[in-house]
Design an enzyme around this catalytic site. Structure first.
Site, PDB file in Angstrom:
ATOM      1  N   ARG A 159      18.933 -63.861 -33.042  1.00  0.00           N
ATOM      2  CA  ARG A 159      17.628 -63.282 -33.361  1.00  0.00           C
ATOM      3  C   ARG A 159      17.138 -63.758 -34.725  1.00  0.00           C
ATOM      4  NH1 ARG A 159      15.645 -59.216 -30.085  1.00  0.00           N
ATOM      5  NH2 ARG A 159      17.120 -58.401 -28.544  1.00  0.00           N
TER       6      ARG A 159
ATOM      7  N   HIS B 249      15.412 -50.246 -17.425  1.00  0.00           N
ATOM      8  CA  HIS B 249      16.074 -51.467 -16.966  1.00  0.00           C
ATOM      9  C   HIS B 249      14.960 -52.489 -16.709  1.00  0.00           C
ATOM     10  CE1 HIS B 249      19.889 -49.378 -16.602  1.00  0.00           C
ATOM     11  NE2 HIS B 249      19.292 -48.434 -15.896  1.00  0.00           N
TER      12      HIS B 249
ATOM     13  N   ASP C 143       1.828 -63.252 -23.867  1.00  0.00           N
ATOM     14  CA  ASP C 143       0.695 -62.729 -24.638  1.00  0.00           C
ATOM     15  C   ASP C 143       0.181 -63.834 -25.555  1.00  0.00           C
ATOM     16  OD1 ASP C 143      -1.191 -61.111 -25.743  1.00  0.00           O
ATOM     17  OD2 ASP C 143       0.196 -59.999 -27.025  1.00  0.00           O
TER      18      ASP C 143
ATOM     19  N   CYS D 223      15.008 -55.528 -16.305  1.00  0.00           N
ATOM     20  CA  CYS D 223      15.310 -56.526 -15.268  1.00  0.00           C
ATOM     21  C   CYS D 223      14.733 -56.098 -13.927  1.00  0.00           C
ATOM     22  CB  CYS D 223      16.816 -56.707 -15.123  1.00  0.00           C
ATOM     23  SG  CYS D 223      17.680 -56.934 -16.684  1.00  0.00           S
TER      24      CYS D 223
ATOM     25  N   GLU E 247      24.973 -59.552 -28.718  1.00  0.00           N
ATOM     26  CA  GLU E 247      24.486 -58.448 -27.886  1.00  0.00           C
ATOM     27  C   GLU E 247      25.089 -58.586 -26.494  1.00  0.00           C
ATOM     28  OE1 GLU E 247      20.268 -57.911 -27.984  1.00  0.00           O
ATOM     29  OE2 GLU E 247      20.118 -58.541 -30.085  1.00  0.00           O
TER      30      GLU E 247
ATOM     31  N   GLU F 225      12.164 -60.651 -22.995  1.00  0.00           N
ATOM     32  CA  GLU F 225      12.268 -60.343 -24.423  1.00  0.00           C
ATOM     33  C   GLU F 225      12.243 -61.615 -25.258  1.00  0.00           C
ATOM     34  OE1 GLU F 225      13.559 -57.634 -27.773  1.00  0.00           O
ATOM     35  OE2 GLU F 225      12.422 -57.446 -25.920  1.00  0.00           O
TER      36      GLU F 225
END
Length: 763
Positions: free
Chosen positions: A410, A729, A507, A731, A439, A450
């Protein structure tokens, strides 16, 4: 029998030149009876003549039987070529750009008899007939008017023997045509049937031979007939459409420009009638309602070709008469469109018909599905090749070979992503799977969303300098600064390509012109030195991006004073790049060429081209190649720039009511108190919180092309204490709700959850 033209001599001579007419059954609405043997054209005409002698013109009963046979007939003929710009070409072709040899003079028009009836006269005749019940005058008018192309012109042409040889004026008295058609459906049935009978005669006579301007005028008038809304008239309508579709390109050129002169309401009615005709032919309500499809396979190609004329008329109108989305035929979402796509890939725009030759009729949902399935085939192919390669070398097979695995930190998101995509360029067409270092989230789709969201947010930040945010137009545009490496622009293009390839909405706020550049050309040229992304530019394109500058240039073009002295401009422009102002000549020696009243149009065009093409060419070329490195598909040729934008960005319109209607439940029902409180809270959220909620549950705040229903959103019950926060969730586009007891408690917990949704734990 004056006013009727059923003499056999002329028709019989042409009869042998026509394909046979097939008759299946008597159409609904015009009188059904026992099915009769299929008559030949000669038998039909002979019978018609005999019945006329026996019953006279006013006999509705005998006419009904004749029409029943005629209206259910079709012609067998070869499939017609498409009427649309070749979507497989490398550039779009304007309807106005016809070679001189195509714009040939028309044959001489015949002498047209003089008719003096006006719109007012006709309306008075109608009022009198309605009041008295005496329809003789009206019947005679309709019977005479629609009996031949010559009579149609005599009635509706503003000047009987005027030439009207321009695309700007059809010469048709539109007010009179509208009055006659508006009244037609309120007349007695025998009058309506006489009109159809006259149209049959007209079409039989005009089957062969060169077309005059008056013939085009007659087609233009006949296609507006409101009777074609009934399936009982579809056989006649199909024959009319076939003859219009078979006209020359020059004839179509005139029709397109005449059609765009129609009122918006009538134009829309004709488009909707054609779409309904195609839908009904594909999916008839009753099996015997229409002739067998095998006997009239030319119906749909002919109708689609004519619909192409309306689409062209809409495209050359400024502004368009109706939104391009209104040309979509939703019924085509239920056919085997992949078979249509494969036919188009194999045969292109040959005589082998495919709806893909007419992409304006395919909805974005269909085009997205075609791209997805084409992408899936490419993914499977890439994975299979990797697998076979490993097996052939007797190496251990790792299932990771089947995926494009992106592993990023990240804190170094952008640099890691760029390194991974550069290093794994050969795997771009495999299924994307993302892992965040440190993670434990397992990527079933949520981590991918994400990754896209965070990466786009960082790349388009103004501090990064790749893109400039223009407040007036609320969009991003490419920075013009020069550098030695444009790989990061290629990364953005690759990201957009991966988003389309993996059905992720981003976006991103690019102006529509950016997507037009992205399709210029729609496939990467074989010649590596060929220019890409250099779309033609207009002042309207600049208006989308830099409205203030576009306004200033517009004032320059319309200025009435001394341009040279008052504006004091030259063909040299200045641009700030990383705090440094640089000058550029728009043409050789531009700094010494003043802008005058005579050359100001050239100055404006060169300036717009400089801003939107030349000054950012290297940046956009890298962006273009990045996008097409992933989305190298013939399916892109089917897309309009606006549709590419929708595939990349989805829809920004968040409609929570639509999500509520499409929601599924597990452990709850929609009548449970917790569920009712949940929807009360979500529907009352401001737009910003609704977008956060959508991001929390789906991993993206954008709505997919198919709308909220495509999310397959699910609300599940989780048996935990009510002091827990909701769990999502992403997914699976699923939210798990504890059984909160009050609306206040649910709102508080949900607001905390959606406001702190970044980062993944175990799922």
């Amino acid at each position: 029998m004056d006013g009727e033209h059923f003499a056999l001599s002329g028709v019989e001579r042409e009869r042998e030149k026509l394909p046979p007419i097939y008759t299946s059954s008597t159409p609904a609405g015009l009188g059904r009876g026992a099915k009769q043997p299929f008559p030949s054209l000669g038998t039909f005409i002979s019978t018609l003549s005999q019945r006329r002698e026996a019953g006279g013109r006013g006999s509705a009963g005998t006419l009904s039987g004749t029409l029943s046979s005629t209206l259910s007939s079709t012609l067998s003929m070869r499939e017609l070529p498409p009427i649309c710009c070749d979507v497989r070409q490398k550039q779009r072709v304007s309807i106005d750009t016809l070679p001189p040899e195509v714009k040939a003079p028309f044959p001489c028009d015949p002498i047209i008899p003089l008719r003096t009836k006006t719109t007012k006269d006709f309306q008075e005749d109608m009022e009198r007939a309605v009041q008295t019940g005496d329809w003789r005058e009206v019947r005679e008018f309709y019977l005479t008017t629609f009996d031949s192309f010559v009579e149609i012109n005599a009635a509706f042409k503003r000047e009987a023997n005027g030439s009207f040889n321009t695309i700007d004026d059809s010469g048709v008295n539109a007010k009179f045509v509208n009055a006659v058609y508006d009244a037609l459906l309120s007349t007695p049935q025998d009058i309506q049937k006489s009109v159809l009978k006259g149209i049959i005669n007209s079409l039989l006579r005009e089957w062969k031979g060169p077309r005059s301007k008056d013939d085009l005028r007659a087609y233009f008038i006949l296609v507006q007939n409101p009777q074609y809304s009934s399936t009982s008239t579809y056989v006649i309508y199909a024959h009319l459409l076939r003859q219009i579709a078979a006209l020359s390109e020059a004839d179509h050129h005139f029709l397109v420009h005449w059609l765009k002169k129609l009122s918006g309401r009538r134009f829309r009615q004709l488009v909707e009638r054609l779409l309904q005709f195609i839908s009904t032919r594909l999916f008839p309500a009753e099996p015997d309602e229409l002739p067998p499809l095998a006997k009239c396979s030319w119906w749909i190609p002919s109708a689609t070709r004519v619909l192409g004329l309306f689409n062209a008329a809409n495209s050359v109108s400024s502004p368009p008469i109706m939104p391009f989305t209104d040309f979509y035929n939703i019924a085509l979402e239920h056919i085997d469109f992949m078979e249509q796509y494969r036919t188009w890939q194999s045969h292109g725009n040959s005589n082998k018909f495919s709806f893909c030759q007419f992409p304006f009729i395919l909805s974005t949902v269909v085009k997205k599905a075609i791209i997805q399935r084409d992408s899936e085939q490419q993914m499977i192919s890439e994975a299979r090749q990797s697998l076979v390669s490993k097996v052939s070398r007797r190496q251990r097979v790792d299932m990771n070979l089947l995926f494009l695995n992106i592993k990023v930190r990240r804190a170094q998101l952008l640099s890691d992503s760029l390194d991974e995509l550069t290093r794994k360029r050969c795997d771009l067409k495999k299924k994307l799977r993302v892992t965040f270092v440190g993670e434990a989230g397992l990527d079933m789709g949520g981590l991918t969303k994400e990754w896209f969201l965070l990466l786009v947010r960082q790349i388009f930040h103004t501090d990064y300098g790749m893109f400039t945010y223009l407040k007036d137009s609320h969009c991003h545009w490419f920075s013009s600064w020069k550098c030695d490496n444009y790989s990061e622009f290629q990364l953005v293009g690759t990201l957009m390509g991966l988003a389309v390839y993996n059905s992720i909405a981003l976006d991103i706020h690019f102006p529509p012109h950016c997507y037009r550049k992205l399709l210029t050309p729609p496939t990467v040229p074989c010649d590596q030195n060929a220019p890409v992304g250099t779309a033609t530019t207009t002042l309207d394109d600049l208006q989308q991006i830099m409205p203030d500058l576009a306004h200033g240039l517009g004032e320059l073009l319309s200025y009435e004073g001394n341009v040279e002295e008052d504006f004091y401009l030259s063909f040299q422009v200045f641009q700030e790049e990383m705090g440094v102002v640089r000058s550029y000549n728009l043409k050789p020696g531009g700094d010494k060429i003043p802008v005058t009243k005579q050359n100001r149009k050239e100055y404006v065009q060169l300036y717009i081209d400089f801003l939107l093409n030349k000054s950012i060419y290297k940046q956009f070329a890298a962006f273009y190649h990045g996008f097409h490195s992933v989305c190298a598909s013939d399916a892109l040729m089917l897309l309009r720039p606006e549709e590419v934008e929708m595939l990349v960005c989805g829809s920004p319109d968040v409609d929570m009511s639509a999500l509520q209607k499409a929601a599924q439940y597990e452990g709850y029902s929609k009548t449970d108190a917790t569920v009712r409180c949940f929807w009360d809270v979500v529907l009352a959220f401001p737009l910003e919180l609704q977008k956060k909620f959508l991001h929390f549950t789906t991993g993206s705040d954008r709505v997919p092309v198919g709308g909220m229903a495509d999310l397959n959103f699910k609300i599940s019950k989780i048996d935990v204490p009510t002091d827990w926060l909701p769990i999502s969730h992403t997914c699976f586009n699923q939210i798990c709700l504890p059984p909160y007891r009050t609306r206040k408690e649910l709102k508080h917990k949900l607001t905390i959850a959606i406001s702190n949704a970044e980062g993944f734990g175990l799922e």
